[in-house]
Design a protein around this motif. Structure first.
Motif, PDB file in Angstrom:
ATOM      1  N   PRO A  73      -1.036  -3.601  11.029  1.00 16.20           N
ATOM      2  CA  PRO A  73      -0.933  -2.455  10.121  1.00 16.20           C
ATOM      3  C   PRO A  73      -0.179  -1.276  10.708  1.00 16.20           C
ATOM      4  O   PRO A  73       0.026  -0.284  10.011  1.00 16.20           O
ATOM      5  N   SER A  74       0.274  -1.344  11.982  1.00 13.41           N
ATOM      6  CA  SER A  74       0.731  -0.115  12.635  1.00 13.41           C
ATOM      7  C   SER A  74       2.098   0.361  12.163  1.00 13.41           C
ATOM      8  O   SER A  74       2.504   1.467  12.472  1.00 13.41           O
ATOM      9  N   ALA A  75       2.803  -0.451  11.402  1.00 13.65           N
ATOM     10  CA  ALA A  75       4.089   0.008  10.872  1.00 13.65           C
ATOM     11  C   ALA A  75       3.934   0.726   9.532  1.00 13.65           C
ATOM     12  O   ALA A  75       4.926   1.079   8.898  1.00 13.65           O
ATOM     13  N   GLY A  76       2.692   0.963   9.126  1.00 13.96           N
ATOM     14  CA  GLY A  76       2.440   1.534   7.800  1.00 13.96           C
ATOM     15  C   GLY A  76       3.182   2.833   7.518  1.00 13.96           C
ATOM     16  O   GLY A  76       3.852   2.966   6.489  1.00 13.96           O
ATOM     17  N   GLY A 102       1.666   4.238  13.039  1.00 14.89           N
ATOM     18  CA  GLY A 102       0.355   4.595  12.499  1.00 14.89           C
ATOM     19  C   GLY A 102       0.058   3.788  11.246  1.00 14.89           C
ATOM     20  O   GLY A 102       0.962   3.457  10.477  1.00 14.89           O
ATOM     21  N   GLU A 103      -1.231   3.464  11.062  1.00 17.91           N
ATOM     22  CA  GLU A 103      -1.659   2.787   9.841  1.00 17.91           C
ATOM     23  C   GLU A 103      -1.791   3.809   8.714  1.00 17.91           C
ATOM     24  O   GLU A 103      -2.117   4.966   8.948  1.00 17.91           O
ATOM     25  N   ILE A 104      -1.517   3.364   7.486  1.00 19.01           N
ATOM     26  CA  ILE A 104      -1.743   4.239   6.331  1.00 19.01           C
ATOM     27  C   ILE A 104      -2.895   3.718   5.493  1.00 19.01           C
ATOM     28  O   ILE A 104      -3.213   2.531   5.520  1.00 19.01           O
ATOM     29  N   THR A 105      -3.476   4.650   4.713  1.00 21.08           N
ATOM     30  CA  THR A 105      -4.446   4.229   3.709  1.00 21.08           C
ATOM     31  C   THR A 105      -3.875   4.562   2.340  1.00 21.08           C
ATOM     32  O   THR A 105      -2.875   5.273   2.220  1.00 21.08           O
ATOM     33  N   LEU A 106      -4.533   4.029   1.335  1.00 22.23           N
ATOM     34  CA  LEU A 106      -4.023   4.200  -0.024  1.00 22.23           C
ATOM     35  C   LEU A 106      -4.086   5.652  -0.492  1.00 22.23           C
ATOM     36  O   LEU A 106      -3.356   6.060  -1.392  1.00 22.23           O
ATOM     37  N   ARG A 107      -4.995   6.432   0.119  1.00 19.67           N
ATOM     38  CA  ARG A 107      -5.060   7.854  -0.280  1.00 19.67           C
ATOM     39  C   ARG A 107      -4.238   8.730   0.637  1.00 19.67           C
ATOM     40  O   ARG A 107      -4.368   9.959   0.609  1.00 19.67           O
ATOM     41  N   GLY A 108      -3.399   8.133   1.525  1.00 18.89           N
ATOM     42  CA  GLY A 108      -2.468   8.932   2.302  1.00 18.89           C
ATOM     43  C   GLY A 108      -2.965   9.386   3.656  1.00 18.89           C
ATOM     44  O   GLY A 108      -2.348  10.246   4.272  1.00 18.89           O
ATOM     45  N   THR A 136       0.839  -1.199   0.000  1.00 20.84           N
ATOM     46  CA  THR A 136       0.000   0.000   0.000  1.00 20.84           C
ATOM     47  C   THR A 136       0.881   1.259   0.000  1.00 20.84           C
ATOM     48  O   THR A 136       0.622   2.222  -0.729  1.00 20.84           O
ATOM     49  N   ALA A 137       1.918   1.245   0.817  1.00 18.72           N
ATOM     50  CA  ALA A 137       2.841   2.384   0.858  1.00 18.72           C
ATOM     51  C   ALA A 137       3.492   2.596  -0.501  1.00 18.72           C
ATOM     52  O   ALA A 137       3.609   3.736  -0.984  1.00 18.72           O
TER      53      ALA A 137
END
Ligand SMILES: [Ca+2]
Ligand SMILES: [Ca+2]
Ligand SMILES: [Ca+2]
Ligand SMILES: [Ca+2]
Ligand SMILES: [Ca+2]
Ligand SMILES: [Ca+2]
Ligand SMILES: [Ca+2]
Ligand SMILES: [Ca+2]
Ligand SMILES: [Ca+2]
Ligand SMILES: [Ca+2]
Ligand SMILES: [Ca+2]
Ligand SMILES: [Ca+2]
Lengths: 193, 193, 193, 193, 193, 193
Positions: D98-101, D125-131, D60-61
Motif C-alpha cells: 500500500p505504500s505507493a498510495g 505513504g498509504e492512503i485511506t478513502l477519507r484522505g 482508492t485514490a
C-alpha cells in the motif's frame, strides 16, 4: 438401488427431460437431463456439477439446433427471447465427458418444441457440430443400468454396435437397440421429428 | 447450544426466511435461508460462504419458479425489475451440497409472494429443474438437530422415509413428518399454495 | 501502539466512517471502515485486502439497506446513481470473516444518510440479510483493544453478553456496552435513527 | 546504479508523473508512477506488474479524487469521458503493497489537472478513502535511495517522523522533509493546490 | 537455423509488422510482432502465447498512441471503430517480459498509419507510458541473432550502449545501431514520422 | 482403427468442415474442424477440449479473414450478425498447439462462404496474422495417419518439404503434396478461391 420405476417415470414425462446413460467408477447409471425455458435474452445456464467437456456438449448441441432450426421446425425467436437452463440432477456427483451429447441435444430440442421424449427410451453418444453421432465407452455397463431401471429402448452410435453384441444376450433380453450415425435419426426416434 | 428458540423464532418470521437442516462433521444443525428482493434488473446474489453445488441449487430453484410463475401466482415482472439476494447466515462456516435445494426454493417463493413460511417447520431435500424432490443424506443427525431447536414439522423426500423410521422413536416424539415427491407439495405445506 | 487518539479521531469524524473491532493472531485491534459515494451507476467497490466472507458481509449489508431504505429514510435513487466504495485501511494486512458485518452496515448507512457515526463508539457482530445481529468470537481481545484506543462505547450481540461478563471488571472500567439483537438497534445507537 | 539524473528528470517532467519510493529485498529504490488520460468511458487500466494491494491503492485514490473533485477543482466530466491508465515502469519487477498510495493519488491528480508535480520531490505513504495518510515501512532505505537519485524533498506521514530521525544526519544532508497527515497536504505540496 | 531471409522478408513487408529481438534460454532470436485492424468497437486482442507482462506492454503502447494521436497524425476515430489484434508468431513458444515494448508500439503505429516499417530493422527496449525507452537485458545474444538473420539496423536504449560496446567488433560488422531515449525517436527511425 | 472412410466422408462433406492432422503421444491422427454460423452478434465460441494456444489460432484465423474479407469475397456483415462456433470433435481428448491454424482458417472460410472444402484433402501448419504459413512438427506421423485414413492430398508449409522427403516413398505412394508459404495458397487449393 435403481431409482427409475414407473412411478418415477411419470414425473419424468415432461417436455425437456431426456434419459442418458453414464459410466462411473461404480458401474453404469441412468442420468436425467432436464431443459427448461424461461423469459430472458438467450442466456444458457448449466447446473448439476458438470465438468467443462460436458458443458461444451451443451453449447455444441445448442448451436446445432440454432443452425438447423428450420429443418426441425423450431421457432428461431426462442433463442433470442428465452433463457435455456439445462440441469443434471444429483448435484453431489461430479459429471463430465462428451457421452451425454445426444441426450443433451434431445433434451433441448424437446424443451424448444414443447414435445415429450418417447417414454422408456435412453441414449448415449457424443455429438459433433454438424450433427454426427460418435461412439462412446462403457456400453456394457450402461446397458445393464438401463435394463435394471426398466428402460425399453436404447440409442447408440452405429460404431458401438460391436460393443452391444459383446454383451451376453440373456442380460439384455427385451431391450430394443437403435444404431444411428446422425443426430437427425436420434431426434426422429426420440421426438418423432 | 441450540440457537433456535421462540425469541429467535420471532425475528425469523418474515417473508423470505426458511429453515433447512444441515449435516456437518460435528453433527446436524439447523440452517436459515434468507431471500430478499430489492429494486434491480433481475440479478441473483448469493452469499454465506456457499460452495458451487449449493449455488447451483439456488439457480435451479429460481429457474423452476420462473418457469412455473403462473402456476404459483408469482408476478412474472418481479424477475425483471427486482434483484434477488439469497444469504445463508454464519459466514464463517463453509456450506455446500444439494440438500438445501427445497429450502432455497421455499425461501425464494416466500420472498416473491410476500408470504411467510409456516412456523416451526424445517426441511431438507435436493430439487430438480422439473420440480422433483430427491433424497439426501444425514437424515438422523438432521432430525435430532431439528428436535433440539424446538422445531415441530419436517419435510423430507418420500424416499427418505426409511431413514426416518430407523431413528429411535423416543428421540423424535412430537415431530410431524411430511413425505413428498414434488416441489408443489413442499410449497403447499410451507406456504399454503 | 494504539493509533486511535483524539487527534486521529478528528480526521475520522466524517460521514461514512465507522469503527470495528478485529481479532488477529497478535491480539485485538481496532478497524476503520470507510464508505464513500461518487457519481456512477450503482457499482460496489471493495478494497483493503478483504477476503471473500468479509466482501459478502458488505453485499449483505448493502442489500439490507436497499430493502429497508424507506424505513431508514434513505433516498432510494442513491443506489442507482452513485457508486459505493468501501475501504478498510492498512492494506498490508489481509482481513476476513463475518464479524465486521454490523460495522460495514453502519458505515454504509452513515455515507448514504450523510450523517456521522456517534464518536468514540466501536462495534462487532455478524449481520444477516433480515437484519439480525449474530454473536462473534474474540470478544475479550476486542474489548481490550477498544479500551487501549480510548473508545468509550461498544455494541455487541446480546448473545455475546456472557463473553463480556467474563472479562475482569477493572480492565473495562468506564466502557459502556450495548447488547443488541437487531440491526435497527445498531443504527439507532450509532446514527440516532 | 541510480537511474534518476537531471537528464532523465527532464523527460519525467510531464503532468501525470510522480516519484515514489520503494523498499525491495535489495534495498530502497525510486519508483515512477505514470498516469495518462485518453478518450474513453471512465475505465481504469493498471499495468506494471502490480499486485492486488497496489491495484487497490489506485482504485482508492481514484474514488477519493472523484468524491473530492469539487474541492480540488477537477472537472468531474473527465471521470466519464476519459479512460485513466496508470503504469509503473520496469515491468520485469513485481510490485505490491500500500505504500505507493499517496504517489498514485498525486500522479492521478496531476494528470486530471494537467499540472506538473513539483520537481525533485518524492513521497511514500498509504492512503485511506477519507484522505488520511498512514505510516509505512522501510523509511531509512527509501530515504537513502532518494538521496542517491538526487531528489531534494520527501513527503512522509507524520507518524514516520521518528523513523526519519533515526537516520544518521550526514546521510540525508540537504534533503527537506514534509510530514503530513492528510492527502490535501500532499496535493498542496506536490501540485500547489 | 535462421528463418529470416530475403524471401521471408518480402512477406514481412506489410504495414503492422515489426521485428523485435528476444533472449531465450537457448540464446537470442528474432521475433515478429504483427498488428492488424478490423472493423469493431475498439477491442484489443492479444495472441501468441504471451505472458502478463508482455500483454501489459501492448496496452501501455496502445494508451501512449491514443494519448499522442495528434502528434503522430493518427486518426483518433480508429480507436473507436476498429479492433486491434496483436499476434506474435510461433505459438508453441511462451513469451514474456517488457523488452518487446518498443517493437509492439512500432507495430501498432505502423498498422494505424498504414505505413510499412523500415526494412532490415530490428529493435528491443521497454517503454513507459510517457514514451521513454528503458534499457533491457540480453543485448549481446540479441545482436548476434539479428546479425545471423541478415538484419542491418538495430534500435536500443541509449543506456544499453555500453552493452553493445562489449560485443566483439568483428561479430557485428556492418550493423548500424541507433541509441534512443524516447519513443518518438523510435517512430522517427522506423516509420519516418 | 482409422475412422475415416468413404461413408464417414460423406457426412463430412458440408461447408465448414476441414480435415487437419494431429500428432499425439500415440502417433498421428486425423482431426476434423467444424465451423458453424448462427444468428447472433459476432460472438466466437470454441469447443472440443481445446488448449489456449489452439484457441488463439482460431482468433488469429478469424481476424485474418475479417481483415481480408474483400480479397476473399466474404460478406463483411456476417462478422456482425452471425455467431461463429468452432468445434473439434472427440471431446474426451485434450488438444493444443498452433499446428491446426491453417485447418481452422480453412474451416472458417468454408463456413463463411458456404463453400465445401475439396474432398480427401488434409492440412497442417501454423498461421500468422498476416497470412504466412509456418512449419510444424510431427510431419511423418501425420502423413502416415492421412494415408491410413484414405486421404489423397496434403497441404504443408514449404519449409516442411524436407520432413516429407525423409519419409520412405513406399509409405506415401499416391499422396499428393502441396507446399505453401501463404494462407492465400491454402484457400486457393482447399476452396478454389
Ligand atoms: Ca443415480
Ligand atoms: Ca448419455
Ligand atoms: Ca448453527
Ligand atoms: Ca436443507
Ligand atoms: Ca491497526
Ligand atoms: Ca467488527
Ligand atoms: Ca529501479
Ligand atoms: Ca511510494
Ligand atoms: Ca524463432
Ligand atoms: Ca524486442
Ligand atoms: Ca481420432
Ligand atoms: Ca492440423
Amino acid at each position: 438401488k435403481a431409482k427409475y420405476n414407473n412411478d418415477l417415470y411419470k414425473t419424468v414425462n415432461l417436455p425437456g427431460v431426456a434419459v442418458g446413460l453414464a459410466w462411473t467408477y461404480v458401474g453404469g447409471d441412468i442420468l436425467f437431463i432436464e431443459s427448461s425455458l424461461s423469459d430472458g435474452k438467450g442466456e444458457l445456464h448449466l447446473t448439476g456439477n458438470l465438468g467443462n467437456v460436458m458443458k461444451e456438449s451443451a453449447t455444441t448441441a445448442l448451436t446445432y439446433l440454432k443452425s438447423n432450426a428450420e429443418k426441425y421446425k423450431i421457432d428461431p425467436s426462442l433463442f433470442q427471447k428465452k433463457n435455456l437452463h439445462i440441469h443434471v440432477p444429483e448435484g453431489a456427483t461430479p459429471k463430465d465427458g462428451p457421452s451425454a451429447g445426444i441426450t443433451m441435444m434431445t433434451s433441448i430440442a424437446s424443451a424448444l418444441l414443447g414435445r415429450k421424449v418417447k417414454p422408456y427410451l435412453a441414449m448415449t453418444g457424443e455429438i459433433t457440430l454438424r450433427g454426427q453421432v460418435l461412439p462412446v465407452g462403457g456400453i456394457k455397463e450402461k446397458i445393464l443400468a438401463a435394463k435394471r431401471a426398466g428402460l425399453k429402448e436404447i440409442i447408440v452410435c452405429a460404431q458401438n454396435s460391436k460393443d452391444v453384441s459383446e454383451v451376453e444376450a440373456g442380460f439384455i433380453k427385451g431391450l430394443k437397440f437403435h444404431y444411428v450415425n446422425k443426430m437427425e435419426e436420434v431426434l426422429q426416434i426420440a421426438l418423432g421429428l
